[in-house]
Design an enzyme around this catalytic site. Structure first.
Site, PDB file in Angstrom:
ATOM      1  N   GLU A 183     -13.637  12.256  -6.009  1.00 25.38           N
ATOM      2  CA  GLU A 183     -15.017  12.052  -6.464  1.00 25.38           C
ATOM      3  C   GLU A 183     -15.539  10.848  -5.691  1.00 25.38           C
ATOM      4  O   GLU A 183     -15.273   9.700  -6.047  1.00 25.38           O
ATOM      5  CB  GLU A 183     -15.040  11.779  -7.982  1.00 25.38           C
ATOM      6  CG  GLU A 183     -14.516  12.922  -8.838  1.00 25.38           C
ATOM      7  CD  GLU A 183     -15.482  14.095  -8.943  1.00 25.38           C
ATOM      8  OE1 GLU A 183     -16.658  13.940  -8.553  1.00 25.38           O
ATOM      9  OE2 GLU A 183     -15.057  15.168  -9.379  1.00 25.38           O
ATOM     10  N   CYS A 224     -23.098   6.552  -8.125  1.00 22.16           N
ATOM     11  CA  CYS A 224     -22.777   7.345  -6.931  1.00 22.16           C
ATOM     12  C   CYS A 224     -23.832   8.401  -6.622  1.00 22.16           C
ATOM     13  O   CYS A 224     -23.954   8.843  -5.485  1.00 22.16           O
ATOM     14  CB  CYS A 224     -21.417   8.008  -7.118  1.00 22.16           C
ATOM     15  SG  CYS A 224     -21.307   8.921  -8.667  1.00 22.16           S
TER      16      CYS A 224
HETATM   17  P1  NAD Z   1     -13.115   1.751  -4.442  1.00 26.18           P
HETATM   18  O1  NAD Z   1     -12.793   2.870  -3.539  1.00 26.18           O
HETATM   19  O2  NAD Z   1     -13.229   0.385  -3.881  1.00 26.18           O
HETATM   20  O3  NAD Z   1     -12.030   1.653  -5.623  1.00 26.18           O
HETATM   21  C1  NAD Z   1     -11.640   2.758  -6.391  1.00 26.18           C
HETATM   22  C2  NAD Z   1     -10.202   2.578  -6.833  1.00 26.18           C
HETATM   23  O4  NAD Z   1      -9.360   2.538  -5.697  1.00 26.18           O
HETATM   24  C3  NAD Z   1      -9.948   1.302  -7.621  1.00 26.18           C
HETATM   25  O5  NAD Z   1      -9.172   1.619  -8.756  1.00 26.18           O
HETATM   26  C4  NAD Z   1      -9.188   0.424  -6.646  1.00 26.18           C
HETATM   27  O6  NAD Z   1      -8.236  -0.397  -7.282  1.00 26.18           O
HETATM   28  C5  NAD Z   1      -8.489   1.412  -5.742  1.00 26.18           C
HETATM   29  N1  NAD Z   1      -8.335   0.877  -4.379  1.00 26.18           N
HETATM   30  C6  NAD Z   1      -9.173   0.067  -3.700  1.00 26.18           C
HETATM   31  N2  NAD Z   1      -8.706  -0.176  -2.462  1.00 26.18           N
HETATM   32  C7  NAD Z   1      -7.549   0.496  -2.354  1.00 26.18           C
HETATM   33  C8  NAD Z   1      -6.570   0.642  -1.301  1.00 26.18           C
HETATM   34  N3  NAD Z   1      -6.717   0.031  -0.124  1.00 26.18           N
HETATM   35  N4  NAD Z   1      -5.493   1.419  -1.551  1.00 26.18           N
HETATM   36  C9  NAD Z   1      -5.338   2.033  -2.724  1.00 26.18           C
HETATM   37  N5  NAD Z   1      -6.212   1.920  -3.750  1.00 26.18           N
HETATM   38  C10 NAD Z   1      -7.304   1.165  -3.568  1.00 26.18           C
HETATM   39  O7  NAD Z   1     -14.463   2.183  -5.187  1.00 26.18           O
HETATM   40  P2  NAD Z   1     -15.357   1.345  -6.201  1.00 26.18           P
HETATM   41  O8  NAD Z   1     -15.874   0.140  -5.501  1.00 26.18           O
HETATM   42  O9  NAD Z   1     -14.667   1.155  -7.508  1.00 26.18           O
HETATM   43  O10 NAD Z   1     -16.539   2.377  -6.483  1.00 26.18           O
HETATM   44  C11 NAD Z   1     -17.617   2.518  -5.595  1.00 26.18           C
HETATM   45  C12 NAD Z   1     -17.512   3.762  -4.770  1.00 26.18           C
HETATM   46  O11 NAD Z   1     -17.101   4.851  -5.560  1.00 26.18           O
HETATM   47  C13 NAD Z   1     -18.844   4.182  -4.196  1.00 26.18           C
HETATM   48  O12 NAD Z   1     -18.666   4.678  -2.897  1.00 26.18           O
HETATM   49  C14 NAD Z   1     -19.308   5.279  -5.122  1.00 26.18           C
HETATM   50  O13 NAD Z   1     -20.223   6.165  -4.543  1.00 26.18           O
HETATM   51  C15 NAD Z   1     -18.012   5.942  -5.479  1.00 26.18           C
HETATM   52  N6  NAD Z   1     -18.102   6.592  -6.771  1.00 26.18           N
HETATM   53  C16 NAD Z   1     -18.077   7.947  -6.820  1.00 26.18           C
HETATM   54  C17 NAD Z   1     -18.202   8.589  -8.044  1.00 26.18           C
HETATM   55  C18 NAD Z   1     -18.194  10.082  -8.167  1.00 26.18           C
HETATM   56  O14 NAD Z   1     -18.018  10.553  -9.284  1.00 26.18           O
HETATM   57  N7  NAD Z   1     -18.361  10.839  -7.115  1.00 26.18           N
HETATM   58  C19 NAD Z   1     -18.332   7.836  -9.203  1.00 26.18           C
HETATM   59  C20 NAD Z   1     -18.335   6.452  -9.098  1.00 26.18           C
HETATM   60  C21 NAD Z   1     -18.212   5.835  -7.881  1.00 26.18           C
END
Ligand code: NAD
Length: 526
Positions: A224, A258
């Site tokens: 997602e 998002c």
């Molecule tokens: P993110 O990708 O920074 O983090 C998401 C998760 O991944 C967190 O739990 C984090 O701990 C983990 N993570 C971060 N870096 C990592 C790495 N290097 N290796 C492994 N795990 C890692 O996302 P965010 O900042 O929490 O959310 C924002 C993004 O998410 C935006 O791009 C947004 O569009 C997207 N988003 C999508 C949806 C959807 O339903 N499509 C919903 C909410 C957010």
């Protein structure tokens, strides 16, 4: 300081992660979560635990995101409660075996069906922006499907992560549903384990890391992700509706959504009216200024990233533009740009930036949007029905709200396509995404003589069998549908040529009739 105290987030020691995963795996292998009543009890207990933690949830959302109470309830607390009730009300129907449709009459004797088998032990990784909805949402689906779950909330919304753990640990079977807290190292330790599904919500960059890790064990994944979502505003749109709805869509949670539109393609003739209506809507929504009833940016790094986008724009700020670094406040900011390569559109803003790019026609708008990202998460056409249909037929996206912002999300199953993700959930889809549709047939002993045709030695009988079982096309060599194709089909009962069809139809029909009669009489005995 709010009425409730939320302790600081404690990361799970990396060396303990493997044993947590193994507990969840063992519980699944012990078949504990297969029982539907067990699942329902877990979900009902989860409901009451969420109820008991409402105040903590609101406070955590306030501390992490400065979220106003109404938006906390709309997007997180109430959302989760309603999700659980909806799933509880429908689960007994969803788990039922499905009779297979459109199967050759011979196979009807084998009682073909689809069973909804739990996938197994699954990992849910949550984002920061709607932490309860987007972390507990997949967990609810996984519980309903009969999976065991390890869940990793986002460390960025740290207070919410603590409350998620409290909610789960107060209600759920600790051997089946386990919270692991942490950041990059802890998530990577989790990703190194074997899973039966990984459900990831977050950025495309981390999504790629998840994909690579999943490939090691060929684990199925749901992604997602975000998107560079376009809004199309035709000259026939209602400018007031456009402004109110898109201003709401880009300022809910301070644009950290998002599905919020990343840019608006506005046909030039309507541009002045749209800008005017944005100004009106702005003062109607926040008569006392946007510092009240408005969320804050999650952390300093995100604040600086959004600020850089504004600092680097070549566009003209038409409204807003103020920022308060200490409070991580960014005012809703309307900017008119003149190039799709502007800093405001080349990346997902994930902040309250309302970017307008004027266009001469809808055709131009469609061409631009398809060039920016062919498969955004969401897309928003404003205009006439015919214009909306034209846009739909010439673009792709995870979902669409026609004449609105983000309203398809609470209504329908939700997910991206291509670069914005794969897999969908919400409502029944949350259950479906965590089950395997296991195909099952049962061959009764008494049909052995009919089924024996498959065994060697092979001869004329088998030739006849293949001919009798061959379907007749109702289309010609040029791909054109034949007129009266249905009549041919009937005459041949789907088999062979029309010439020999009537005799064959009679034989096949008679055999089928007697077989089904016999099956009825013998009930479910094998
Ligand atoms: P993110 O990708 O920074 O983090 C998401 C998760 O991944 C967190 O739990 C984090 O701990 C983990 N993570 C971060 N870096 C990592 C790495 N290097 N290796 C492994 N795990 C890692 O996302 P965010 O900042 O929490 O959310 C924002 C993004 O998410 C935006 O791009 C947004 O569009 C997207 N988003 C999508 C949806 C959807 O339903 N499509 C919903 C909410 C957010």
């Amino acid at each position: 300081m709010g009425a409730v105290e939320i302790p600081p987030l404690q990361y799970t020691p990396v060396e303990e992660i493997q044993s947590h995963v193994s507990t969840a795996r063992k519980t699944f292998n012990a078949h504990k979560t297969r029982d539907v009543e067990y699942r329902l009890v877990q979900l009902r207990k989860l409901y009451w635990s969420v109820k008991d933690h409402l105040e903590e949830m609101r406070e955590a959302l306030r501390l992490d995101l400065g979220r106003p109470k109404f938006e906390a309830e709309l997007g997180d607390t109430n959302w989760v409660l309603n999700d659980i009730i909806f799933v509880c009300r429908n689960l007994e129907n969803w788990v039922k075996d499905e009779k297979a449709e459109n199967i050759d009459i011979t196979f009807k004797l084998m009682n073909p069906k689809i069973r909804k088998d739990p996938l197994g032990c699954v990992l849910v990784i949550g984002p920061f922006n709607f932490p309860f909805q987007l972390t507990l949402g997949p967990v609810i689906g996984a519980i309903a499907a009969g999976c065991t779950v390890v869940v990793k909330p986002s460390e960025k919304s740290s207070h919410c992560a603590v409350v998620i753990q409290r909610i789960i640990e107060a209600a759920l079977d600790p051997e089946a549903y386990i919270v692991v807290q942490g950041g990059v190292s802890e998530t990577q330790a989790l990703l190194a384990e074997r899973w039966d599904k990984i459900f990831f919500t977050g950025s495309a960059n981390v999504g790629r890391i998840v994909c690579k890790a999943a490939a090691t064990h060929m684990t199925p994944i749901v992604l997602e992700l975000g998107g560079l979502n376009p809004a199309f505003i035709s000259r026939n749109a209602d400018p007031r509706l456009v402004a109110r709805r898109l201003l709401w869509g880009k300022t809910l949670n301070a644009g950290q959504l998002c599905t919020s539109q990343n840019y608006m393609l506005v046909e030039r003739p309507i541009l002045p009216a749209v800008v005017e209506e944005f100004k009106k809507a702005y003062s109607e929504f926040w008569p006392q200024g946007t510092k009240k009833d408005f969320s804050r940016i999650i952390d300093d790094a995100s604040f600086q990233r959004i600020k850089r986008m504004v600092d680097n724009t070549k566009g003209k700020i038409l409204l807003g533009g103020t920022m308060d670094e200490k409070e991580r406040f960014i005012e809703p900011t309307l900017v008119q740009i003149d190039s799709i390569n502007d800093s405001l559109v080349t990346e997902e803003s994930f902040g309250p930036l309302l970017t307008i790019l004027p266009v001469d026609s809808l055709d131009e708008a469609i061409e631009i949007a398809n060039g920016v990202q062919a498969t955004p998460l969401a897309l928003y056409p404003f205009g006439t029905k015919a214009e909306a249909e034209k846009i739909l037929s010439q673009t792709r996206s995870g979902g669409v709200s026609i004449n609105d912002a983000s309203l398809h999300i609470p209504t329908l199953e939700f997910g991206g396509v291509g670069e914005s993700g794969s897999g969908a959930y919400r409502g029944k889809a949350s259950f479906d995404v965590f089950v395997h549709r296991r195909a099952i047939t049962t061959s009764p002993g008494w049909v052995e003589s009919a089924l024996a045709i498959r065994y060697p030695p092979f001869g004329k009988k088998q030739d006849f069998f293949i001919k009798a079982g061959s379907l007749t096309p109702d289309f010609d060599r040029n791909g054109q549908k034949l007129r009266l194709g249905w009549l041919r089909y009937l005459l041949t009962l789907g088999g062979g040529s029309a010439k020999s069809g009537v005799t064959r139809a009679t034989i096949v029909a008679a055999v089928a009739y007697f077989a089904l009669q016999l099956l009825d009489r013998r009930g479910s005995r094998l």
